[in-house]
Motif scaffolding. Structure first.
Motif, PDB file in Angstrom:
ATOM      1  N   GLN A 247       0.834  -1.200   0.000  1.00  0.00           N
ATOM      2  CA  GLN A 247       0.000   0.000   0.000  1.00  0.00           C
ATOM      3  C   GLN A 247       0.875   1.259   0.000  1.00  0.00           C
ATOM      4  OE1 GLN A 247      -2.346  -1.054   3.590  1.00  0.00           O
ATOM      5  NE2 GLN A 247      -4.134  -1.103   2.229  1.00  0.00           N
ATOM      6  N   PRO A 248       1.534   1.521  -1.117  1.00  0.00           N
ATOM      7  CA  PRO A 248       2.436   2.682  -1.158  1.00  0.00           C
ATOM      8  C   PRO A 248       1.719   4.004  -0.934  1.00  0.00           C
ATOM      9  CG  PRO A 248       2.090   1.784  -3.368  1.00  0.00           C
ATOM     10  CD  PRO A 248       1.507   0.802  -2.404  1.00  0.00           C
ATOM     11  N   GLY A 249       0.419   4.021  -1.178  1.00  0.00           N
ATOM     12  CA  GLY A 249      -0.333   5.255  -0.952  1.00  0.00           C
ATOM     13  C   GLY A 249      -0.298   5.702   0.493  1.00  0.00           C
ATOM     14  N   THR A 250      -0.240   4.750   1.444  1.00  0.00           N
ATOM     15  CA  THR A 250      -0.173   5.132   2.852  1.00  0.00           C
ATOM     16  C   THR A 250       1.156   5.827   3.162  1.00  0.00           C
ATOM     17  OG1 THR A 250       0.712   2.959   3.488  1.00  0.00           O
ATOM     18  CG2 THR A 250      -1.674   3.232   3.512  1.00  0.00           C
ATOM     19  N   THR A 251       2.216   5.363   2.521  1.00  0.00           N
ATOM     20  CA  THR A 251       3.522   6.004   2.716  1.00  0.00           C
ATOM     21  C   THR A 251       3.540   7.382   2.077  1.00  0.00           C
ATOM     22  OG1 THR A 251       4.540   3.794   2.676  1.00  0.00           O
ATOM     23  CG2 THR A 251       6.009   5.706   2.461  1.00  0.00           C
ATOM     24  N   ARG A 252       2.944   7.500   0.887  1.00  0.00           N
ATOM     25  CA  ARG A 252       2.871   8.820   0.239  1.00  0.00           C
ATOM     26  C   ARG A 252       2.085   9.806   1.103  1.00  0.00           C
ATOM     27  NH1 ARG A 252       2.012   5.565  -4.559  1.00  0.00           N
ATOM     28  NH2 ARG A 252      -0.235   5.926  -4.418  1.00  0.00           N
ATOM     29  N   ASP A 253       0.997   9.338   1.701  1.00  0.00           N
ATOM     30  CA  ASP A 253       0.203  10.213   2.573  1.00  0.00           C
ATOM     31  C   ASP A 253       1.016  10.659   3.784  1.00  0.00           C
ATOM     32  OD1 ASP A 253      -1.935   9.934   0.859  1.00  0.00           O
ATOM     33  OD2 ASP A 253      -2.961   8.412   2.081  1.00  0.00           O
ATOM     34  N   ALA A 254       1.768   9.727   4.370  1.00  0.00           N
ATOM     35  CA  ALA A 254       2.587  10.064   5.539  1.00  0.00           C
ATOM     36  C   ALA A 254       3.664  11.083   5.179  1.00  0.00           C
ATOM     37  CB  ALA A 254       3.219   8.793   6.110  1.00  0.00           C
ATOM     38  N   ILE A 255       4.236  10.963   3.995  1.00  0.00           N
ATOM     39  CA  ILE A 255       5.244  11.934   3.544  1.00  0.00           C
ATOM     40  C   ILE A 255       4.614  13.310   3.387  1.00  0.00           C
ATOM     41  CG2 ILE A 255       6.691  12.608   1.580  1.00  0.00           C
ATOM     42  CD1 ILE A 255       7.289   9.624   1.169  1.00  0.00           C
ATOM     43  N   ARG A 256       3.426  13.366   2.817  1.00  0.00           N
ATOM     44  CA  ARG A 256       2.763  14.669   2.643  1.00  0.00           C
ATOM     45  C   ARG A 256       2.496  15.326   3.991  1.00  0.00           C
ATOM     46  NH1 ARG A 256       0.269  12.253  -1.962  1.00  0.00           N
ATOM     47  NH2 ARG A 256      -1.383  11.337  -0.684  1.00  0.00           N
ATOM     48  N   GLU A 257       2.053  14.532   4.964  1.00  0.00           N
ATOM     49  CA  GLU A 257       1.822  15.082   6.304  1.00  0.00           C
ATOM     50  C   GLU A 257       3.115  15.607   6.920  1.00  0.00           C
ATOM     51  OE1 GLU A 257      -2.004  12.845   8.314  1.00  0.00           O
ATOM     52  OE2 GLU A 257      -0.006  11.994   8.638  1.00  0.00           O
ATOM     53  N   ALA A 258       4.156  14.815   6.804  1.00  0.00           N
ATOM     54  CA  ALA A 258       5.414  15.175   7.450  1.00  0.00           C
ATOM     55  C   ALA A 258       6.051  16.404   6.808  1.00  0.00           C
ATOM     56  CB  ALA A 258       6.383  13.998   7.403  1.00  0.00           C
ATOM     57  N   THR A 259       6.099  16.428   5.495  1.00  0.00           N
ATOM     58  CA  THR A 259       6.712  17.585   4.834  1.00  0.00           C
ATOM     59  C   THR A 259       5.852  18.829   5.037  1.00  0.00           C
ATOM     60  OG1 THR A 259       5.687  16.927   2.719  1.00  0.00           O
ATOM     61  CG2 THR A 259       7.951  16.201   3.131  1.00  0.00           C
ATOM     62  N   GLY A 260       4.545  18.646   5.104  1.00  0.00           N
ATOM     63  CA  GLY A 260       3.670  19.779   5.386  1.00  0.00           C
ATOM     64  C   GLY A 260       3.870  20.346   6.776  1.00  0.00           C
ATOM     65  N   ALA A 261       4.381  19.501   7.688  1.00  0.00           N
ATOM     66  CA  ALA A 261       4.643  19.935   9.067  1.00  0.00           C
ATOM     67  C   ALA A 261       6.063  20.465   9.248  1.00  0.00           C
ATOM     68  CB  ALA A 261       4.396  18.782  10.030  1.00  0.00           C
ATOM     69  N   GLY A 262       6.808  20.583   8.142  1.00  0.00           N
ATOM     70  CA  GLY A 262       8.142  21.165   8.220  1.00  0.00           C
ATOM     71  C   GLY A 262       9.287  20.174   8.294  1.00  0.00           C
ATOM     72  N   PHE A 263       9.006  18.896   8.125  1.00  0.00           N
ATOM     73  CA  PHE A 263      10.066  17.891   8.138  1.00  0.00           C
ATOM     74  C   PHE A 263      10.604  17.742   6.724  1.00  0.00           C
ATOM     75  CE2 PHE A 263       8.050  17.305  12.102  1.00  0.00           C
ATOM     76  CZ  PHE A 263       8.995  16.743  12.947  1.00  0.00           C
ATOM     77  N   ARG A 264      11.836  18.207   6.546  1.00  0.00           N
ATOM     78  CA  ARG A 264      12.412  18.297   5.204  1.00  0.00           C
ATOM     79  C   ARG A 264      13.410  17.189   4.926  1.00  0.00           C
ATOM     80  NH1 ARG A 264       8.745  20.954   3.177  1.00  0.00           N
ATOM     81  NH2 ARG A 264      10.008  21.844   1.481  1.00  0.00           N
ATOM     82  N   HIS A 265      13.611  16.308   5.885  1.00  0.00           N
ATOM     83  CA  HIS A 265      14.561  15.200   5.742  1.00  0.00           C
ATOM     84  C   HIS A 265      13.784  13.935   6.092  1.00  0.00           C
ATOM     85  CE1 HIS A 265      17.958  12.579   7.073  1.00  0.00           C
ATOM     86  NE2 HIS A 265      18.680  13.275   6.218  1.00  0.00           N
ATOM     87  N   VAL A 266      13.525  13.094   5.094  1.00  0.00           N
ATOM     88  CA  VAL A 266      12.633  11.951   5.252  1.00  0.00           C
ATOM     89  C   VAL A 266      13.411  10.667   4.996  1.00  0.00           C
ATOM     90  CG1 VAL A 266      10.522  10.835   4.440  1.00  0.00           C
ATOM     91  CG2 VAL A 266      10.668  13.343   4.505  1.00  0.00           C
ATOM     92  N   VAL A 267      13.345   9.747   5.968  1.00  0.00           N
ATOM     93  CA  VAL A 267      14.011   8.453   5.861  1.00  0.00           C
ATOM     94  C   VAL A 267      12.940   7.376   5.768  1.00  0.00           C
ATOM     95  CG1 VAL A 267      15.608   6.832   6.927  1.00  0.00           C
ATOM     96  CG2 VAL A 267      15.960   9.303   7.205  1.00  0.00           C
ATOM     97  N   LEU A 268      12.983   6.598   4.703  1.00  0.00           N
ATOM     98  CA  LEU A 268      11.965   5.586   4.433  1.00  0.00           C
ATOM     99  C   LEU A 268      12.506   4.202   4.793  1.00  0.00           C
ATOM    100  CD1 LEU A 268      10.734   6.953   0.989  1.00  0.00           C
ATOM    101  CD2 LEU A 268       9.655   7.266   3.238  1.00  0.00           C
ATOM    102  N   GLY A 269      11.873   3.562   5.766  1.00  0.00           N
ATOM    103  CA  GLY A 269      12.306   2.250   6.212  1.00  0.00           C
ATOM    104  C   GLY A 269      11.830   1.158   5.272  1.00  0.00           C
TER     105      GLY A 269
END
Length: 296
Positions: A247-269
């Motif tokens: 379900q890659p869409g759940t990861t894409r949604d989480a990235i949108r939330e995080a970057t929208g909150a100011g997190f500019r460095h994202v590590v994908l497990g």
């Protein structure tokens, strides 16, 4: 580390329940995928998931091997347990990896396992390592950051008489490739750790979870920075997010939330086993949307 005006994306391959050659394959592929800018291991000595007697590789040794087999990726441990290695020894290890990599190390460090984690003590007791209480671990982390930075930057031997660390004639030679030193990435979410972040970190990483809690922790870090007169914007906000292959869409949604909150460095497990071509899959199925949104 990265251009603060846009997000940067990386991968994390936990070196447990997996073969060395599988990790090498993923990192070599990721090194050729421009959308993936950094790659990470974790720092445990025994498995924390799956078969508890399964295979696990030591993080810094493996990181040095991977540094020698990649050319572009920034790399690090997310994050080193300060309880596993004496800080002066850790400074030497990290310097070596920075040299092997040609100056690509991001130095991740934290207090180590949480006391409340059901497996927290197991790997310490199995390796004859002391497992101190949280206050000791946080105080030791702050002193370790001071000592490690001094070893990386000072040209003369020095003594250090701290509450947790005592050194006589400490000296680091050679120095890291990066000047003044590799970026310091501190991981954690407790208020005590965030005070250390405010004082010492270039990057703060937090495991994903409830986004409102993540935002609240980031705001707390802002307040701690203000208390010591540091610009909160000088600390890059980093977040770890798990990848779902199904379900890659759940990861894409989480990235949108995080970057929208100011997190500019994202590590994908990336969970093991790793599919063939997983690095390019991450770029195509997960990152293309996020990168397009950031550049729009």
């Amino acid at each position: 580390m990265t251009d603060p005006s846009r997000p940067s994306f990386g991968i994390m391959t936990a070196p447990m329940q997996v073969d060395y050659h599988d990790i090498v394959r993923v990192w070599r592929e990721a090194d050729t995928v421009p959308h993936i800018e950094h790659a990470w291991l974790f720092d445990h000595l025994m498995p924390i998931a799956g078969e508890l007697d399964g295979p696990i590789h030591e993080g810094w040794t493996l990181l040095s091997a991977l540094a020698a087999q990649t050319r572009r990726l920034r790399l690090g441990l997310l994050v080193t347990s300060n309880r596993f290695r004496p800080p002066a020894m850790l400074a030497k290890i990290a310097t070596t990896v920075d040299i092997v990599s040609g100056g690509r190390l991001d130095f991740g460090i934290g207090v180590g396992s949480r006391p409340g984690h059901p497996l927290a003590r197991r790997e310490y007791e199995a390796h004859g390592l002391p497992f101190h209480d949280t206050a000791h671990a946080v105080g030791g982390l702050a002193e370790a950051c001071t000592v490690i930075r001094r070893l990386w930057t000072e040209n003369d031997p020095f003594d250090f008489d701290g509450e947790y660390i005592k050194l006589t004639g400490a000296f680091g030679n050679p120095k890291p490739v990066q000047r003044p030193h590799p970026p310091i990435v501190i991981g954690g979410r407790s208020s005590a750790t965030l005070r250390v972040v405010a004082e010492h970190a270039d990057v703060w990483n937090i495991p994903g979870g409830d986004i409102e809690d993540v935002i609240g922790r980031s705001a707390l870090l802002d307040r701690y920075c203000a208390q010591i007169g540091r610009d909160p914007a000088s600390i890059t906000r980093s977040i770890y997010l798990p990848v779902s292959y199904d379900q890659p869409g759940t990861t894409r949604d989480a990235i949108r939330e995080a970057t929208g909150a100011g997190f500019r460095h994202v590590v994908l497990g990336l969970p093991a086993p790793y599919p063939t071509g997983v690095a390019q899959w991450v770029a195509d199925q997960i990152l293309a949307d996020a990168i397009h949104s950031a550049s729009a």
